[in-house]
Design an enzyme around this catalytic site. Structure first.
Site, PDB file in Angstrom:
ATOM      1  N   ASP A  21       0.815  -1.227   0.000  1.00 26.43           N
ATOM      2  CA  ASP A  21       0.000   0.000   0.000  1.00 26.43           C
ATOM      3  C   ASP A  21       0.842   1.269   0.000  1.00 26.43           C
ATOM      4  OD1 ASP A  21      -2.158  -1.751   0.187  1.00 26.43           O
ATOM      5  OD2 ASP A  21      -2.160  -1.667   2.371  1.00 26.43           O
ATOM      6  N   GLU A  22       2.005   1.211  -0.603  1.00 25.78           N
ATOM      7  CA  GLU A  22       2.901   2.370  -0.630  1.00 25.78           C
ATOM      8  C   GLU A  22       2.412   3.431  -1.609  1.00 25.78           C
ATOM      9  OE1 GLU A  22       3.888  -0.752  -1.167  1.00 25.78           O
ATOM     10  OE2 GLU A  22       5.422  -1.299   0.308  1.00 25.78           O
ATOM     11  N   LYS A  24       1.841   2.187  -5.113  1.00 28.93           N
ATOM     12  CA  LYS A  24       2.369   1.659  -6.388  1.00 28.93           C
ATOM     13  C   LYS A  24       1.418   1.975  -7.545  1.00 28.93           C
ATOM     14  CE  LYS A  24       2.417  -2.445  -4.405  1.00 28.93           C
ATOM     15  NZ  LYS A  24       2.188  -2.086  -3.000  1.00 28.93           N
ATOM     16  N   LYS A  26      -0.562   4.410  -8.121  1.00 28.62           N
ATOM     17  CA  LYS A  26      -0.521   5.778  -8.633  1.00 28.62           C
ATOM     18  C   LYS A  26       0.674   6.011  -9.559  1.00 28.62           C
ATOM     19  CE  LYS A  26       0.511  10.369  -7.286  1.00 28.62           C
ATOM     20  NZ  LYS A  26       0.664  11.397  -6.271  1.00 28.62           N
ATOM     21  N   ALA A  47      -4.037  -7.824  -3.537  1.00 34.15           N
ATOM     22  CA  ALA A  47      -3.579  -6.469  -3.871  1.00 34.15           C
ATOM     23  C   ALA A  47      -4.771  -5.532  -4.025  1.00 34.15           C
ATOM     24  CB  ALA A  47      -2.774  -6.510  -5.169  1.00 34.15           C
ATOM     25  N   GLY A  48      -4.549  -4.287  -3.685  1.00 30.33           N
ATOM     26  CA  GLY A  48      -5.537  -3.237  -3.924  1.00 30.33           C
ATOM     27  C   GLY A  48      -4.782  -1.987  -4.289  1.00 30.33           C
ATOM     28  N   HIS A  49      -4.824  -1.622  -5.557  1.00 25.84           N
ATOM     29  CA  HIS A  49      -4.056  -0.474  -6.036  1.00 25.84           C
ATOM     30  C   HIS A  49      -5.012   0.643  -6.430  1.00 25.84           C
ATOM     31  CE1 HIS A  49      -0.687  -3.557  -7.186  1.00 25.84           C
ATOM     32  NE2 HIS A  49      -0.910  -3.478  -5.896  1.00 25.84           N
ATOM     33  N   GLN A 228       1.949  -6.360  -3.535  1.00 21.48           N
ATOM     34  CA  GLN A 228       2.462  -6.537  -2.173  1.00 21.48           C
ATOM     35  C   GLN A 228       3.799  -5.778  -2.083  1.00 21.48           C
ATOM     36  OE1 GLN A 228       1.023  -9.628  -3.800  1.00 21.48           O
ATOM     37  NE2 GLN A 228      -0.709  -8.604  -2.902  1.00 21.48           N
ATOM     38  N   ARG A 307      -9.692  -2.688   6.279  1.00 19.27           N
ATOM     39  CA  ARG A 307      -9.164  -2.725   7.647  1.00 19.27           C
ATOM     40  C   ARG A 307      -8.313  -1.483   7.922  1.00 19.27           C
ATOM     41  NH1 ARG A 307      -5.990  -8.353   7.792  1.00 19.27           N
ATOM     42  NH2 ARG A 307      -5.568  -7.719   5.641  1.00 19.27           N
ATOM     43  N   LYS A 335       3.233  10.112  -0.377  1.00 20.66           N
ATOM     44  CA  LYS A 335       2.469  10.630   0.761  1.00 20.66           C
ATOM     45  C   LYS A 335       3.273  11.582   1.656  1.00 20.66           C
ATOM     46  CE  LYS A 335      -1.182   7.917   1.700  1.00 20.66           C
ATOM     47  NZ  LYS A 335      -2.084   6.788   2.023  1.00 20.66           N
TER      48      LYS A 335
HETATM   49  P1  GDP Z   1      -0.720   0.342  -3.537  1.00 20.68           P
HETATM   50  O1  GDP Z   1      -1.314  -0.925  -3.074  1.00 20.68           O
HETATM   51  O2  GDP Z   1       0.753   0.404  -3.325  1.00 20.68           O
HETATM   52  O3  GDP Z   1      -1.087   0.695  -4.955  1.00 20.68           O
HETATM   53  O4  GDP Z   1      -1.329   1.484  -2.622  1.00 20.68           O
HETATM   54  P2  GDP Z   1      -2.886   1.634  -2.155  1.00 20.68           P
HETATM   55  O5  GDP Z   1      -3.662   2.138  -3.309  1.00 20.68           O
HETATM   56  O6  GDP Z   1      -3.346   0.418  -1.467  1.00 20.68           O
HETATM   57  O7  GDP Z   1      -2.744   2.729  -1.021  1.00 20.68           O
HETATM   58  C1  GDP Z   1      -2.177   3.970  -1.255  1.00 20.68           C
HETATM   59  C2  GDP Z   1      -3.202   5.054  -0.911  1.00 20.68           C
HETATM   60  O8  GDP Z   1      -2.559   6.313  -0.828  1.00 20.68           O
HETATM   61  C3  GDP Z   1      -4.277   5.221  -1.969  1.00 20.68           C
HETATM   62  O9  GDP Z   1      -5.467   5.587  -1.352  1.00 20.68           O
HETATM   63  C4  GDP Z   1      -3.743   6.358  -2.834  1.00 20.68           C
HETATM   64  O10 GDP Z   1      -4.785   7.091  -3.471  1.00 20.68           O
HETATM   65  C5  GDP Z   1      -3.068   7.211  -1.802  1.00 20.68           C
HETATM   66  N1  GDP Z   1      -1.882   7.961  -2.277  1.00 20.68           N
HETATM   67  C6  GDP Z   1      -0.930   7.562  -3.161  1.00 20.68           C
HETATM   68  N2  GDP Z   1       0.038   8.497  -3.251  1.00 20.68           N
HETATM   69  C7  GDP Z   1      -0.302   9.494  -2.395  1.00 20.68           C
HETATM   70  C8  GDP Z   1       0.326  10.722  -1.998  1.00 20.68           C
HETATM   71  O11 GDP Z   1       1.391  11.081  -2.460  1.00 20.68           O
HETATM   72  N3  GDP Z   1      -0.339  11.482  -1.069  1.00 20.68           N
HETATM   73  C9  GDP Z   1      -1.539  11.096  -0.520  1.00 20.68           C
HETATM   74  N4  GDP Z   1      -2.100  11.886   0.389  1.00 20.68           N
HETATM   75  N5  GDP Z   1      -2.139   9.936  -0.865  1.00 20.68           N
HETATM   76  C10 GDP Z   1      -1.530   9.151  -1.782  1.00 20.68           C
HETATM   77  P1  IMO Z   2      -0.812  -4.215  -2.246  1.00 11.81           P
HETATM   78  O1  IMO Z   2      -0.424  -4.762  -3.600  1.00 11.81           O
HETATM   79  C1  IMO Z   2      -0.879  -4.627   2.099  1.00 11.81           C
HETATM   80  C2  IMO Z   2      -0.834  -8.693   3.701  1.00 11.81           C
HETATM   81  C3  IMO Z   2      -2.094  -9.072   4.468  1.00 11.81           C
HETATM   82  C4  IMO Z   2      -1.512 -10.035   5.479  1.00 11.81           C
HETATM   83  C5  IMO Z   2      -0.429 -10.757   4.673  1.00 11.81           C
HETATM   84  C6  IMO Z   2      -0.869 -12.092   4.102  1.00 11.81           C
HETATM   85  O2  IMO Z   2      -2.092  -3.486  -2.248  1.00 11.81           O
HETATM   86  O3  IMO Z   2       0.318  -3.444  -1.645  1.00 11.81           O
HETATM   87  P2  IMO Z   2      -2.497 -12.749   2.112  1.00 11.81           P
HETATM   88  O4  IMO Z   2      -3.951 -12.451   1.891  1.00 11.81           O
HETATM   89  O5  IMO Z   2      -1.625 -12.246   1.015  1.00 11.81           O
HETATM   90  O6  IMO Z   2      -2.242 -14.191   2.432  1.00 11.81           O
HETATM   91  O7  IMO Z   2      -2.125 -11.941   3.447  1.00 11.81           O
HETATM   92  O8  IMO Z   2      -0.085  -9.888   3.606  1.00 11.81           O
HETATM   93  N1  IMO Z   2      -1.051  -8.188   2.334  1.00 11.81           N
HETATM   94  C7  IMO Z   2      -1.026  -6.901   1.999  1.00 11.81           C
HETATM   95  N2  IMO Z   2      -0.894  -5.786   2.754  1.00 11.81           N
HETATM   96  N3  IMO Z   2      -0.978  -4.502   0.766  1.00 11.81           N
HETATM   97  C8  IMO Z   2      -1.091  -5.600  -0.015  1.00 11.81           C
HETATM   98  O9  IMO Z   2      -1.092  -5.547  -1.369  1.00 11.81           O
HETATM   99  C9  IMO Z   2      -1.154  -6.868   0.591  1.00 11.81           C
HETATM  100  N4  IMO Z   2      -1.279  -8.134   0.148  1.00 11.81           N
HETATM  101  C10 IMO Z   2      -1.196  -8.926   1.206  1.00 11.81           C
HETATM  102  O10 IMO Z   2      -2.680  -7.953   5.069  1.00 11.81           O
HETATM  103  O11 IMO Z   2      -0.877  -9.324   6.501  1.00 11.81           O
HETATM  104 MG    MG Z   3      -2.799  -1.631  -1.746  1.00 11.48          MG
END
Ligand code: GDP
Ligand code: IMO
Ligand code: MG
Length: 412
Positions: A21-22, A24, A26, A47-49, A228, A307, A335
């Site tokens: 969830d860094e 990626k 974006k 994954a959730g991007h 991940q 969560r 962020k």
């Molecule tokens: P991913 O799994 O690495 O693609 O990241 P996620 O989408 O799960 O979580 C990142 C969250 O931070 C998302 O809600 C994005 O919209 C948000 N986000 C990404 N880059 C930035 C940033 O530079 N600033 C802020 N405030 N939010 C960001």
């Molecule tokens: P993105 O691509 C954050 C975490 C779960 C749990 C562990 C194992 O959005 O960055 P799993 O369902 O894979 O067996 O769960 O890994 N986890 C993530 N946490 N971002 C993710 O993907 C994740 N994919 C798995 O929360 O701790």
């Molecule tokens: Mg994510």
């Protein structure tokens, strides 16, 4: 941007450096405008991007985030485990938003299928572990671990099989799954869940290794989308609190069947602080008011499960290790804006022999950085914060996120 693209070269991977969830999604969205092919390499719907375009949010679980750009060839590689109803729903939602991905989508015949029973096993194993250990892994419940377990045990089902009759395959699974896990497989329900995918995706299942190879030979560019992150890697992460796949740059190349020497750049994505969903160690975690503040400002709730994410500070030792394992050539520090209100920003610079974090407090900037796109327009302390990360890790912060929107990015 042109200068950055030149330094990235034709085959670039984007890899998470922390616990996921860094941000990626974006940066992939931003870069894929300039790449011909976008490819997911491993993981599944855990994954959730998230991508925010003109205030509108798109969340990708299985499709590569670069699919938003209509010119891209979209590849789902061999290393993935696919829950097909989720994939079909994602394709449908995109179509509803005016983006038709199907004609340019190619799914590896070697990717594995996540059945409904894999999700049931995931939940059952978590429950069993909670009873045994007092806590589970905190999985996403998407059946990822059980699907990869079947794959490694050579009992998995590849996408290739979707082209034929699935009933005998399901009947074999039913017997095995009941015996091993005491979980009942409802073949009728499984077949019903698969039917729309069989119809929709049958013609999209190909040899993606050959496809990607042909693209490379034609001089096309490819953006590899990691899922991940490093600290969740099955080998190099905080085992056993990890996911069940290889989440590093090497894992991504393996998942796609691309030779390592083909990679021209690897962008490490790290938040300016740190978060984690699920159980497991988190040395720099803030559990009290400070953690709540970061969660609130950062909107730190899981894109897949909703969560609340655990929040804390940046760990330089973790970033250094991620650089080592993945060979990052560039950072995308995301962020930064979430830290705008902090008077001081603690950073863990090393881990002492007793296992405790050694802290350095860097001055905050107490002013908004939201939407800034020019490094020199950042407050001096924010510039110094980024320079500190660069100096400590030896990797340039070429991209810096200053908000969730596609445009809210500094490109150095
Ligand atoms: P991913 O799994 O690495 O693609 O990241 P996620 O989408 O799960 O979580 C990142 C969250 O931070 C998302 O809600 C994005 O919209 C948000 N986000 C990404 N880059 C930035 C940033 O530079 N600033 C802020 N405030 N939010 C960001
Ligand atoms: P993105 O691509 C954050 C975490 C779960 C749990 C562990 C194992 O959005 O960055 P799993 O369902 O894979 O067996 O769960 O890994 N986890 C993530 N946490 N971002 C993710 O993907 C994740 N994919 C798995 O929360 O701790
Ligand atoms: Mg994510």
């Amino acid at each position: 941007m042109q200068k950055l693209l030149k330094s990235l070269g034709p085959v670039c991977a984007v890899i998470g450096a922390q616990w996921g969830d860094e941000g990626k999604g974006k940066v992939i969205d931003l870069l894929s405008e300039h790449y011909d092919t976008v490819a997911r390499a491993c993981g599944g719907a855990n994954a959730g991007h998230t991508i925010v375009v003109k205030g509108e949010k798109h969340i990708f679980h299985l499709l590569p985030s670069g699919a938003l750009h209509p010119h891209t060839t979209v590849v789902i590689g061999s290393g993935l485990v696919l829950h097909l109803p989720t994939l079909c729903e994602e394709i449908r939602l995109l179509k509803e938003a005016g983006i038709d991905v199907l004609p340019r989508l190619f799914i590896s015949e070697e990717a594995h299928i996540v059945f409904e029973f894999h999700k049931a096993i995931d939940v059952a194993l978590e429950e069993e572990r909670r009873k045994r250990e007092g806590k589970g892994i905190g999985t996403t419940g998407r059946g990822i671990g059980p699907a990869y377990t079947d794959k490694a045990a050579r009992d998995g089902t590849r996408m290739q099989s979707l082209k034929g009759d699935m009933l005998p395959i399901l009947e074999r699974h039913a017997e095995r799954v009941r015996r091993l896990y005491g979980v009942t497989v409802d073949s009728e329900q499984e077949l019903a869940a698969l039917a729309p995918a069989q119809k929709l995706l049958k013609d999209r299942i190909v040899d993606t290794v050959r496809l990607v190879q042909d693209k490379l030979r034609q001089g096309k560019t490819i953006l590899i989308e990691g899922a991940q992150a490093s600290l969740l890697d099955l080998d190099h992460g905080t085992y056993p609190y990890v996911t069940s796949s290889q989440t590093t740059s090497a894992g991504a190349l393996q998942g796609l069947g691309i030779a390592p020497r083909v990679l021209t750049a690897c962008i490490g994505v790290a938040k300016a602080y740190c978060t984690r969903v699920g159980e497991g160690e988190f040395l720099t975690e803030e559990t009290g008011e400070t953690g709540d503040r970061l969660r609130k400002r950062g909107g730190e709730y899981g894109s897949t499960t909703g969560r609340p994410r655990r929040c804390g500070w940046l760990s330089i030792p973790d970033l250094r290790r991620a650089v080592m394992i993945n060979g990052f050539t560039h950072w995308n520090i995301t962020k930064l804006d979430v830290l705008d209100e902090e008077a001081q920003i603690p950073v863990c610079t090393e881990i002492a022999s007793d296992g405790k974090a050694v802290w350095k407090k860097l001055p905050g900037w107490k002013t908004s950085t939201v939407g800034i796109t020019d490094f020199l327009k950042l407050p001096k302390e924010a510039q110094q914060y980024l320079q500190f990360i660069e100096k400590e890790t030896g990797v340039p912060a070429s991209l810096v996120g200053t908000g969730p929107g596609r445009e809210q990015m500094i490109v150095k």
